[in-house]
Design a protein around this motif. Sequence first.
Motif, PDB file in Angstrom:
ATOM      1  N   SER A   5       1.587  -1.025  -1.386  1.00 45.68           N
ATOM      2  CA  SER A   5       0.998  -0.825  -2.714  1.00 45.68           C
ATOM      3  C   SER A   5       0.836  -2.157  -3.429  1.00 45.68           C
ATOM      4  O   SER A   5      -0.203  -2.434  -4.019  1.00 45.68           O
ATOM      5  N   TYR A   6       1.858  -2.985  -3.360  1.00 47.44           N
ATOM      6  CA  TYR A   6       1.820  -4.291  -4.018  1.00 47.44           C
ATOM      7  C   TYR A   6       0.681  -5.153  -3.479  1.00 47.44           C
ATOM      8  O   TYR A   6      -0.031  -5.800  -4.240  1.00 47.44           O
ATOM      9  N   LEU A   9      -2.703  -4.426  -5.047  1.00 43.89           N
ATOM     10  CA  LEU A   9      -2.895  -4.714  -6.464  1.00 43.89           C
ATOM     11  C   LEU A   9      -3.568  -6.079  -6.618  1.00 43.89           C
ATOM     12  O   LEU A   9      -3.552  -6.890  -5.690  1.00 43.89           O
ATOM     13  N   CYS A  17      -1.001  -4.002 -18.006  1.00 45.29           N
ATOM     14  CA  CYS A  17      -0.393  -2.695 -17.763  1.00 45.29           C
ATOM     15  C   CYS A  17       0.901  -2.513 -18.558  1.00 45.29           C
ATOM     16  O   CYS A  17       1.460  -1.427 -18.611  1.00 45.29           O
ATOM     17  N   CYS A  22       2.800  -7.907 -11.212  1.00 49.04           N
ATOM     18  CA  CYS A  22       2.208  -6.854 -10.379  1.00 49.04           C
ATOM     19  C   CYS A  22       3.290  -6.189  -9.526  1.00 49.04           C
ATOM     20  O   CYS A  22       3.204  -4.998  -9.244  1.00 49.04           O
ATOM     21  N   ALA A  26       4.091  -2.292  -9.261  1.00 48.78           N
ATOM     22  CA  ALA A  26       4.146  -1.582  -7.981  1.00 48.78           C
ATOM     23  C   ALA A  26       5.429  -0.764  -7.863  1.00 48.78           C
ATOM     24  O   ALA A  26       5.407   0.366  -7.375  1.00 48.78           O
ATOM     25  N   ILE A  36      -1.641   4.717 -12.084  1.00 47.21           N
ATOM     26  CA  ILE A  36      -2.472   3.659 -11.508  1.00 47.21           C
ATOM     27  C   ILE A  36      -3.530   3.171 -12.497  1.00 47.21           C
ATOM     28  O   ILE A  36      -3.912   2.007 -12.491  1.00 47.21           O
ATOM     29  N   CYS A  39      -3.450  -0.200 -14.540  1.00 49.53           N
ATOM     30  CA  CYS A  39      -3.825  -1.497 -13.970  1.00 49.53           C
ATOM     31  C   CYS A  39      -5.316  -1.709 -14.214  1.00 49.53           C
ATOM     32  O   CYS A  39      -6.160  -1.303 -13.420  1.00 49.53           O
ATOM     33  N   LEU A  42      -7.633  -3.536 -11.559  1.00 45.44           N
ATOM     34  CA  LEU A  42      -7.862  -2.762 -10.344  1.00 45.44           C
ATOM     35  C   LEU A  42      -9.125  -1.912 -10.449  1.00 45.44           C
ATOM     36  O   LEU A  42      -9.716  -1.535  -9.451  1.00 45.44           O
ATOM     37  N   ARG A  51      -8.851  -0.502  -4.582  1.00 45.38           N
ATOM     38  CA  ARG A  51      -8.501   0.671  -5.383  1.00 45.38           C
ATOM     39  C   ARG A  51      -8.608   1.942  -4.550  1.00 45.38           C
ATOM     40  O   ARG A  51      -7.720   2.794  -4.575  1.00 45.38           O
TER      41      ARG A  51
END
Length: 66
Positions: A5-6, A9, A17, A22, A26, A36, A39, A42, A51
């Motif tokens: 996931s990280y 980003l 956010c 980041c 995450a 989500i 962000c 993104l 994304r």
Amino acid sequence: MLLNSYKLLPGTNCKKCGELTCLAFAVKLVGQEIEIGKCVPLFSNELKGKRKILCELLQNAGFDVF
């Protein structure tokens, strides 16, 4: 899941956010503590591919993405 996931980003640490980094975002994202959509970068056109992959990854793990 966290590392994947990280990596998807933006990596800008822009703080839009509400998180400092980041990575912090995450952590909260996979812990289902933040959505989500928070962000902002993104959701730019240039990150559309990342994304999409991130949303699919989260959905396949059973997360509610939107």
